[in-house]
Write a protein that holds these residues in place. Sequence first.
Motif, PDB file in Angstrom:
ATOM      1  N   ARG A   1       0.864  -1.180   0.000  1.00 36.61           N
ATOM      2  CA  ARG A   1       0.000   0.000   0.000  1.00 36.61           C
ATOM      3  C   ARG A   1       0.898   1.226   0.000  1.00 36.61           C
ATOM      4  N   VAL A   2       0.615   2.187  -0.868  1.00 37.20           N
ATOM      5  CA  VAL A   2       1.422   3.404  -0.973  1.00 37.20           C
ATOM      6  C   VAL A   2       0.603   4.591  -0.477  1.00 37.20           C
ATOM      7  N   LEU A   3       1.173   5.314   0.474  1.00 32.74           N
ATOM      8  CA  LEU A   3       0.551   6.534   0.991  1.00 32.74           C
ATOM      9  C   LEU A   3       1.490   7.691   0.675  1.00 32.74           C
ATOM     10  N   VAL A   4       1.054   8.591  -0.215  1.00 27.18           N
ATOM     11  CA  VAL A   4       1.868   9.748  -0.572  1.00 27.18           C
ATOM     12  C   VAL A   4       1.342  10.957   0.189  1.00 27.18           C
ATOM     13  N   LEU A   5       2.241  11.599   0.926  1.00 30.02           N
ATOM     14  CA  LEU A   5       1.908  12.814   1.664  1.00 30.02           C
ATOM     15  C   LEU A   5       2.556  13.984   0.923  1.00 30.02           C
ATOM     16  N   GLN A   6       1.718  14.760   0.255  1.00 28.94           N
ATOM     17  CA  GLN A   6       2.210  15.795  -0.655  1.00 28.94           C
ATOM     18  C   GLN A   6       2.172  17.169  -0.001  1.00 28.94           C
ATOM     19  N   HIS A   7       3.316  17.860  -0.073  1.00 31.66           N
ATOM     20  CA  HIS A   7       3.345  19.244   0.404  1.00 31.66           C
ATOM     21  C   HIS A   7       2.481  20.087  -0.530  1.00 31.66           C
ATOM     22  N   PRO A   8       1.682  21.038   0.005  1.00 28.00           N
ATOM     23  CA  PRO A   8       0.778  21.822  -0.848  1.00 28.00           C
ATOM     24  C   PRO A   8       1.468  22.548  -1.999  1.00 28.00           C
ATOM     25  N   SER A   9       2.736  22.892  -1.864  1.00 35.01           N
ATOM     26  CA  SER A   9       3.437  23.625  -2.924  1.00 35.01           C
ATOM     27  C   SER A   9       3.607  22.781  -4.189  1.00 35.01           C
ATOM     28  N   GLU A  10       3.447  21.453  -4.086  1.00 27.68           N
ATOM     29  CA  GLU A  10       3.629  20.565  -5.239  1.00 27.68           C
ATOM     30  C   GLU A  10       2.369  20.390  -6.072  1.00 27.68           C
TER      31      GLU A  10
ATOM     32  N   PRO B   1       6.912  10.930   1.376  1.00 26.96           N
ATOM     33  CA  PRO B   1       6.697  12.380   1.364  1.00 26.96           C
ATOM     34  C   PRO B   1       7.002  12.936  -0.025  1.00 26.96           C
ATOM     35  N   ASP B   2       6.196  13.888  -0.484  1.00 27.43           N
ATOM     36  CA  ASP B   2       6.372  14.464  -1.816  1.00 27.43           C
ATOM     37  C   ASP B   2       6.577  15.966  -1.708  1.00 27.43           C
ATOM     38  N   GLY B   3       7.718  16.411  -2.178  1.00 26.05           N
ATOM     39  CA  GLY B   3       8.050  17.832  -2.167  1.00 26.05           C
ATOM     40  C   GLY B   3       9.537  17.970  -2.418  1.00 26.05           C
ATOM     41  N   THR B   4      10.033  19.195  -2.453  1.00 24.00           N
ATOM     42  CA  THR B   4      11.479  19.370  -2.516  1.00 24.00           C
ATOM     43  C   THR B   4      12.072  18.728  -1.264  1.00 24.00           C
ATOM     44  N   TRP B   5      13.380  18.505  -1.251  1.00 25.21           N
ATOM     45  CA  TRP B   5      14.002  17.910  -0.061  1.00 25.21           C
ATOM     46  C   TRP B   5      13.687  18.747   1.178  1.00 25.21           C
ATOM     47  N   ARG B   6      13.741  20.055   1.033  1.00 27.39           N
ATOM     48  CA  ARG B   6      13.483  20.944   2.179  1.00 27.39           C
ATOM     49  C   ARG B   6      12.033  20.809   2.658  1.00 27.39           C
ATOM     50  N   LYS B   7      11.095  20.774   1.705  1.00 24.34           N
ATOM     51  CA  LYS B   7       9.676  20.650   2.074  1.00 24.34           C
ATOM     52  C   LYS B   7       9.377  19.270   2.653  1.00 24.34           C
ATOM     53  N   ALA B   8      10.018  18.236   2.122  1.00 20.51           N
ATOM     54  CA  ALA B   8       9.809  16.884   2.654  1.00 20.51           C
ATOM     55  C   ALA B   8      10.309  16.799   4.098  1.00 20.51           C
ATOM     56  N   ARG B   9      11.461  17.410   4.357  1.00 21.42           N
ATOM     57  CA  ARG B   9      11.977  17.416   5.745  1.00 21.42           C
ATOM     58  C   ARG B   9      11.043  18.189   6.665  1.00 21.42           C
ATOM     59  N   LYS B  10      10.433  19.237   6.130  1.00 19.44           N
ATOM     60  CA  LYS B  10       9.471  20.019   6.924  1.00 19.44           C
ATOM     61  C   LYS B  10       8.262  19.152   7.292  1.00 19.44           C
ATOM     62  N   LEU B  11       7.796  18.336   6.351  1.00 16.07           N
ATOM     63  CA  LEU B  11       6.673  17.432   6.643  1.00 16.07           C
ATOM     64  C   LEU B  11       7.027  16.502   7.802  1.00 16.07           C
ATOM     65  N   LEU B  12       8.257  16.006   7.802  1.00 11.79           N
ATOM     66  CA  LEU B  12       8.697  15.120   8.881  1.00 11.79           C
ATOM     67  C   LEU B  12       8.765  15.881  10.206  1.00 11.79           C
TER      68      LEU B  12
ATOM     69  N   GLU C   1      -2.889   6.019  -2.080  1.00 10.45           N
ATOM     70  CA  GLU C   1      -3.681   7.157  -1.625  1.00 10.45           C
ATOM     71  C   GLU C   1      -2.781   8.387  -1.588  1.00 10.45           C
ATOM     72  N   LEU C   2      -3.318   9.522  -2.021  1.00  8.14           N
ATOM     73  CA  LEU C   2      -2.594  10.789  -1.997  1.00  8.14           C
ATOM     74  C   LEU C   2      -3.291  11.741  -1.039  1.00  8.14           C
ATOM     75  N   ARG C   3      -2.534  12.270  -0.080  1.00  7.35           N
ATOM     76  CA  ARG C   3      -3.043  13.282   0.837  1.00  7.35           C
ATOM     77  C   ARG C   3      -2.192  14.531   0.689  1.00  7.35           C
TER      78      ARG C   3
ATOM     79  N   VAL D   1       0.347  19.432   7.981  1.00 10.06           N
ATOM     80  CA  VAL D   1       0.120  18.678   9.215  1.00 10.06           C
ATOM     81  C   VAL D   1      -1.042  17.724   8.954  1.00 10.06           C
ATOM     82  N   PHE D   2      -0.827  16.442   9.223  1.00  9.83           N
ATOM     83  CA  PHE D   2      -1.838  15.422   8.943  1.00  9.83           C
ATOM     84  C   PHE D   2      -2.403  14.937  10.275  1.00  9.83           C
TER      85      PHE D   2
END
Length: 198
Positions: free
Chosen positions: A29-38, A105-116, A57-59, A63-64
Amino acid sequence: MSRARCERCLRPSGHCLCPLIPELPSRTRVLVLQHPSEVGHALNTARLAALGLNNAELRVGEVFEDLPELLARPGYRAHLLFPADDAQPLQPYGMTDEPLLLVVPDGTWRKARKLLHLNPLLAALPRVTLEAASPSRYRLRKAPGPGALSTLEAIVQALEVLEAPASFEPLLRPFESLIEGQIAAMGAETYQRNHLKP
């Protein structure tokens, strides 16, 4: 006045990618957490992955709040596909292995780290990585490093390791078409000047 667009792939109607998007089953199962900027990015590869996989699933968000529920899927072990010193290389499933809930996580490296950072539960997940990633086909973005892949490419390569010998190559068809369309729109000369390595 804005151009009409396909509500599914979000491309302009004349450039709809839906006929190229497969419907592939996967044990993972794949869960993609996308930063809004993408979301509005012309090459939104995370959306292509979510549309092309039946078990994905794409969210979108930063903040989730429902992350505990998203990660607690019965029958799956949640792992984060993201580099770290202690990240384990992905391995093919054994006969009795419980499948992964692969969180990407989906975004630039900086945005992906921010999601974490904003989602400690996400950062606490065991991490997995691709041991030997194939080179990226993403010819329009400068990669931050030799192993950098688009979100879609990372998902395809991860699934092909986990579920070998299954092929998830059809997921890349709309991606390739998108890139070819972007190159055609900018013109060969501009592409060669700005994107081809000397």
